[in-house]
Design a protein around this motif. Structure first.
Motif, PDB file in Angstrom:
ATOM      1  N   HIS A   1      41.050  32.725 -22.399  1.00  0.00           N
ATOM      2  CA  HIS A   1      39.636  33.063 -22.210  1.00  0.00           C
ATOM      3  C   HIS A   1      38.983  32.106 -21.228  1.00  0.00           C
ATOM      4  O   HIS A   1      39.485  31.001 -20.978  1.00  0.00           O
ATOM      5  CB  HIS A   1      38.884  33.028 -23.546  1.00  0.00           C
ATOM      6  CG  HIS A   1      38.979  31.693 -24.262  1.00  0.00           C
ATOM      7  ND1 HIS A   1      38.192  30.625 -23.939  1.00  0.00           N
ATOM      8  CD2 HIS A   1      39.791  31.284 -25.269  1.00  0.00           C
ATOM      9  CE1 HIS A   1      38.502  29.598 -24.712  1.00  0.00           C
ATOM     10  NE2 HIS A   1      39.472  29.969 -25.527  1.00  0.00           N
ATOM     11  N   LEU A   2      37.854  32.543 -20.658  1.00  0.00           N
ATOM     12  CA  LEU A   2      37.089  31.700 -19.757  1.00  0.00           C
ATOM     13  C   LEU A   2      36.364  30.621 -20.550  1.00  0.00           C
ATOM     14  O   LEU A   2      36.021  30.807 -21.719  1.00  0.00           O
ATOM     15  CB  LEU A   2      36.062  32.542 -18.980  1.00  0.00           C
ATOM     16  CG  LEU A   2      36.631  33.630 -18.057  1.00  0.00           C
ATOM     17  CD1 LEU A   2      35.497  34.465 -17.477  1.00  0.00           C
ATOM     18  CD2 LEU A   2      37.469  33.023 -16.941  1.00  0.00           C
TER      19      LEU A   2
ATOM     20  N   THR B   1      31.824  36.138 -15.547  1.00  0.00           N
ATOM     21  CA  THR B   1      32.853  36.975 -14.924  1.00  0.00           C
ATOM     22  C   THR B   1      32.705  37.005 -13.403  1.00  0.00           C
ATOM     23  O   THR B   1      33.697  37.165 -12.686  1.00  0.00           O
ATOM     24  CB  THR B   1      32.780  38.405 -15.481  1.00  0.00           C
ATOM     25  OG1 THR B   1      31.451  38.922 -15.320  1.00  0.00           O
ATOM     26  CG2 THR B   1      33.148  38.436 -16.960  1.00  0.00           C
TER      27      THR B   1
ATOM     28  N   VAL C   1      34.932  34.682 -11.340  1.00  0.00           N
ATOM     29  CA  VAL C   1      36.310  35.032 -11.012  1.00  0.00           C
ATOM     30  C   VAL C   1      36.401  35.552  -9.581  1.00  0.00           C
ATOM     31  O   VAL C   1      37.285  35.141  -8.817  1.00  0.00           O
ATOM     32  CB  VAL C   1      36.856  36.070 -12.009  1.00  0.00           C
ATOM     33  CG1 VAL C   1      38.275  36.474 -11.626  1.00  0.00           C
ATOM     34  CG2 VAL C   1      36.814  35.524 -13.434  1.00  0.00           C
TER      35      VAL C   1
ATOM     36  N   THR D   1      46.128  31.420 -17.789  1.00  0.00           N
ATOM     37  CA  THR D   1      44.890  32.163 -18.044  1.00  0.00           C
ATOM     38  C   THR D   1      44.138  32.433 -16.752  1.00  0.00           C
ATOM     39  O   THR D   1      43.706  33.563 -16.478  1.00  0.00           O
ATOM     40  CB  THR D   1      43.991  31.372 -19.020  1.00  0.00           C
ATOM     41  OG1 THR D   1      44.664  31.253 -20.279  1.00  0.00           O
ATOM     42  CG2 THR D   1      42.648  32.073 -19.226  1.00  0.00           C
ATOM     43  N   GLU D   2      43.978  31.405 -15.937  1.00  0.00           N
ATOM     44  CA  GLU D   2      43.251  31.561 -14.673  1.00  0.00           C
ATOM     45  C   GLU D   2      43.985  32.506 -13.729  1.00  0.00           C
ATOM     46  O   GLU D   2      43.360  33.317 -13.038  1.00  0.00           O
ATOM     47  CB  GLU D   2      43.066  30.180 -14.039  1.00  0.00           C
ATOM     48  CG  GLU D   2      42.127  29.292 -14.848  1.00  0.00           C
ATOM     49  CD  GLU D   2      42.333  27.814 -14.625  1.00  0.00           C
ATOM     50  OE1 GLU D   2      41.486  27.030 -15.092  1.00  0.00           O
ATOM     51  OE2 GLU D   2      43.354  27.409 -14.015  1.00  0.00           O
TER      52      GLU D   2
ATOM     53  N   TYR E   1      43.315  36.112 -14.835  1.00  0.00           N
ATOM     54  CA  TYR E   1      41.965  36.546 -14.452  1.00  0.00           C
ATOM     55  C   TYR E   1      41.882  36.804 -12.950  1.00  0.00           C
ATOM     56  O   TYR E   1      41.300  37.803 -12.512  1.00  0.00           O
ATOM     57  CB  TYR E   1      40.935  35.505 -14.871  1.00  0.00           C
ATOM     58  CG  TYR E   1      40.387  35.715 -16.271  1.00  0.00           C
ATOM     59  CD1 TYR E   1      39.341  36.599 -16.507  1.00  0.00           C
ATOM     60  CD2 TYR E   1      40.928  35.036 -17.353  1.00  0.00           C
ATOM     61  CE1 TYR E   1      38.847  36.789 -17.787  1.00  0.00           C
ATOM     62  CE2 TYR E   1      40.440  35.222 -18.643  1.00  0.00           C
ATOM     63  CZ  TYR E   1      39.404  36.102 -18.854  1.00  0.00           C
ATOM     64  OH  TYR E   1      38.917  36.310 -20.120  1.00  0.00           O
TER      65      TYR E   1
ATOM     66  N   GLY F   1      43.540  40.016 -12.155  1.00  0.00           N
ATOM     67  CA  GLY F   1      43.005  41.205 -12.814  1.00  0.00           C
ATOM     68  C   GLY F   1      43.956  41.775 -13.844  1.00  0.00           C
ATOM     69  O   GLY F   1      43.959  42.980 -14.116  1.00  0.00           O
TER      70      GLY F   1
ATOM     71  N   ASP G   1      45.815  41.404 -17.882  1.00  0.00           N
ATOM     72  CA  ASP G   1      45.552  40.936 -19.240  1.00  0.00           C
ATOM     73  C   ASP G   1      46.354  39.669 -19.529  1.00  0.00           C
ATOM     74  O   ASP G   1      47.493  39.521 -19.077  1.00  0.00           O
ATOM     75  CB  ASP G   1      45.935  42.009 -20.267  1.00  0.00           C
ATOM     76  CG  ASP G   1      45.033  43.237 -20.186  1.00  0.00           C
ATOM     77  OD1 ASP G   1      43.861  43.084 -19.770  1.00  0.00           O
ATOM     78  OD2 ASP G   1      45.509  44.337 -20.528  1.00  0.00           O
ATOM     79  N   CYS G   2      45.756  38.760 -20.311  1.00  0.00           N
ATOM     80  CA  CYS G   2      46.474  37.577 -20.761  1.00  0.00           C
ATOM     81  C   CYS G   2      47.353  37.960 -21.950  1.00  0.00           C
ATOM     82  O   CYS G   2      46.866  38.524 -22.926  1.00  0.00           O
ATOM     83  CB  CYS G   2      45.500  36.474 -21.181  1.00  0.00           C
ATOM     84  SG  CYS G   2      44.635  35.682 -19.829  1.00  0.00           S
TER      85      CYS G   2
END
Length: 277
Positions: free
Chosen positions: A115-116, A122, A125, A143-144, A147, A150, A152-153
């Motif tokens: 998560h951020l 958003t 990003v 994670t980064e 994001y 584009g 999914d983690c």
């Protein structure tokens, strides 16, 4: 003459993260180190209570003065960027520097563990994608990277196809070199990489040490910058950086207050300094 490195990151009053971690490391590696703070932070965020002074106006004025004085750098490394306006300022500056042959290293600090970070919107990003487009080297964590791409983690492991897809998605954004840290694949943690100078993909496994020090990502970013500028190929530079950070963590496992980070100045002998042949 030693190469000049400009670090764009925040500066903590209490704790060895961001500029407080990066500056001693690169000075120890014999570089001329300069800084443009994006914020003054009272202490590392791990304490749960902190205060942040944003420095956007200072940044704009400092860059104008530096331009008038004709200051120049050989490399720029970016870290934590506080606001959308700062992201635009840093991107424009890095674009101008890149056109002059300055090497640009970007650590797109936005989030972790799927998560951020709190306060990161958003829209950040997309602005960070713009900064990555002008970079020679980007160093997101998993994670980064997800994001930015584009995607999914994933909580579990990525398979071989998914790791290649992730790297290639970032190559579509940053046309140069890529390192992605903290990726799980094949039952272990790895650093994924693509070296644009050699047109090679690589995967570097490591054993996760079960303690979290703030600032280890900043240390990794600083050491990697220094090793690349020494002339090492990206894979070699990444291996040296990983080993140095592992040594720094292992040497400080017994400290009582891990929230303030690793006491970098007392551990500089552990920073790898292998010279290029």
């Amino acid at each position: 003459m030693n190469e000049k490195i400009l670090l764009i990151n925040d500066i903590p009053g209490y704790g060895k993260v961001a500029l407080a971690a990066m500056m001693p490391i690169l000075a120890h590696m014999k570089y001329d180190v300069y800084n443009l703070p994006t914020a003054v932070v009272s202490n590392t965020l791990d304490y749960g209570k902190f205060d942040i002074l944003e420095t956007t106006e200072y940044m704009k004025k400092a860059l104008q003065v530096w331009d008038e004085l004709g200051f120049s750098f050989d490399a720029v490394t970016t870290g934590f960027i506080v606001s959308q306006e700062q992201a635009d300022i840093v991107t424009r500056f890095c674009q101008e520097q890149s056109c002059r042959g300055v090497r640009i290293f970007v650590d797109p600090i936005m989030g972790d563990e799927g998560h951020l970070y709190n306060g990161v919107e958003t829209e950040t990003v997309e602005r960070m994608r713009n900064l990555c487009r002008v970079a020679d080297y980007i160093m997101p964590n998993y994670t980064e990277a997800a994001y930015l791409a584009g995607m999914d983690c994933r909580e579990g492991d990525l398979d071989e196809t998914e790791t290649r897809q992730l790297v290639d998605a970032l190559r579509a954004i940053c046309p140069h070199s890529i390192l992605i840290t903290s990726v799980r694949t094949g039952g272990t943690y790895v650093v994924l990489g693509y070296d644009h100078e050699r047109n090679t993909y690589f995967q570097l496994p490591y054993n996760l040490i079960p303690v979290r020090f703030p600032g280890t990502g900043d240390a990794f970013s600083a050491i990697l910058t220094g090793q690349v500028l020494r002339g090492h190929a990206l894979e070699t530079a990444a291996l040296l950086s990983m080993e140095s950070v592992r040594n720094l963590i292992a040497a400080n496992m017994g400290v009582q207050d891990i929230y303030k980070g690793i006491p970098i100045e007392q551990c500089l002998n552990l920073v790898e300094e292998v010279q290029t042949d």
